[in-house]
Scaffold this active site. Sequence first.
Site, mmCIF file in Angstrom:
data_model
loop_
_atom_site.group_PDB
_atom_site.id
_atom_site.type_symbol
_atom_site.label_atom_id
_atom_site.label_comp_id
_atom_site.label_asym_id
_atom_site.label_seq_id
_atom_site.Cartn_x
_atom_site.Cartn_y
_atom_site.Cartn_z
ATOM 1 N N ASN A 7 0.877 -1.170 0.000
ATOM 2 C CA ASN A 7 0.000 0.000 0.000
ATOM 3 C C ASN A 7 0.915 1.221 0.000
ATOM 4 O O ASN A 7 1.568 1.515 0.993
ATOM 5 C CB ASN A 7 -0.933 0.008 1.213
ATOM 6 N N GLU A 34 -3.820 2.162 -2.948
ATOM 7 C CA GLU A 34 -3.910 3.584 -2.597
ATOM 8 C C GLU A 34 -3.028 4.435 -3.495
ATOM 9 O O GLU A 34 -2.171 5.188 -3.012
ATOM 10 C CB GLU A 34 -3.582 3.822 -1.108
ATOM 11 N N ASP A 148 -4.166 -4.821 0.582
ATOM 12 C CA ASP A 148 -4.483 -4.243 1.886
ATOM 13 C C ASP A 148 -5.917 -4.645 2.193
ATOM 14 O O ASP A 148 -6.850 -4.075 1.633
ATOM 15 C CB ASP A 148 -4.322 -2.728 1.834
ATOM 16 N N ASN A 150 -7.344 -4.432 5.129
ATOM 17 C CA ASN A 150 -7.912 -3.681 6.246
ATOM 18 C C ASN A 150 -8.628 -4.609 7.221
ATOM 19 O O ASN A 150 -9.690 -4.272 7.773
ATOM 20 C CB ASN A 150 -8.843 -2.572 5.747
ATOM 21 N N ASP A 219 -2.021 -6.392 5.698
ATOM 22 C CA ASP A 219 -1.714 -6.662 4.287
ATOM 23 C C ASP A 219 -1.458 -8.156 4.151
ATOM 24 O O ASP A 219 -0.607 -8.715 4.842
ATOM 25 C CB ASP A 219 -0.494 -5.855 3.862
ATOM 26 N N ASP A 248 2.608 4.496 5.181
ATOM 27 C CA ASP A 248 2.361 3.938 6.526
ATOM 28 C C ASP A 248 2.335 2.394 6.502
ATOM 29 O O ASP A 248 2.282 1.769 7.561
ATOM 30 C CB ASP A 248 1.104 4.520 7.189
ATOM 31 N N HIS A 249 2.421 1.811 5.302
ATOM 32 C CA HIS A 249 2.525 0.345 5.172
ATOM 33 C C HIS A 249 3.938 -0.030 4.725
ATOM 34 O O HIS A 249 4.626 0.772 4.078
ATOM 35 C CB HIS A 249 1.565 -0.179 4.109
#
Length: 258
Positions: A7, A34, A148, A150, A219, A248-249
């Site tokens: 991501n 993203e 991802d 989530n 992930d 942030d991943h």
Amino acid sequence: MRIATFNINGLNARLPALLQWLEEKQPDVACLQELKTPHEKFPEEAINAAGYQAIWHGQKSWNGVAILVRGTEPVVEAGRGLAGDPEDAQSRYIEAAVNGVLIACLYLPNGNPAPGPKFDYKLQWMERLILRGAELLASGSPVVLAGDFNVIPTELDVYKPERWVNDALFRAETREAFGRLMAQGWTDSLRSMHPDEKIFTFWDYFRDAYGRDAGLRIDHLLLSPSLAGELKAAGVDRDVRGREKPSDHAPTWIELDR
DNA sequence: ATGTCGAATCGAATTCGA
């Protein structure tokens, strides 16, 4: 064959970081999520120059997914978008066939705040994914569901479970739906290679989450039964999260014996 | 509640989504 999911959280803002990671690791396939860029602003030339062919499904401002394949072989496109809701305009799903493997790259909705309409959308999206997962398994083709999700699958996958019980990533409804997907016969590749380890793939930008190792494992690379026996290694390129201007991943990857 | 990013906007700060 190495397949990664990452991501990127803004492809154009993160292009140098992506190119550096591709150069270092040279995955055969990289699934990105993203992108946060419309279709026409995808940096195709820079990615081609790095030795990758790409297909993507972009969208202004939000979401967006891409599959990058190393080498000169063209990506055989199987489809953009997840069936089951003609009203859904969000770019969160793309499939490609690579070296005999069907790769699905997905960006499952975050779903917060929960409960609420965004959480409802997440759960509906998961039902659509469950239907597509059943179709893919019925096809008999080797399949990887990468992206991802989530979804925090278990308490081992979050630094402090009690803080997350009401979050859309960890709520009972979310884990129950993910459990029904897994019950179709998918293998959680990271967990199967590392049954008891705390492994994170995401650390929030807030409050130095990476420095405190306050992370989540959200992930995932899920393997169809026909591929599970080919799994040789799996891991997370953690250090990428600690660099300048990181997503942030962190990139998450598997190595298949093919 | 907090905190920090990227992208977009009737912009030089604010919002939205994560």
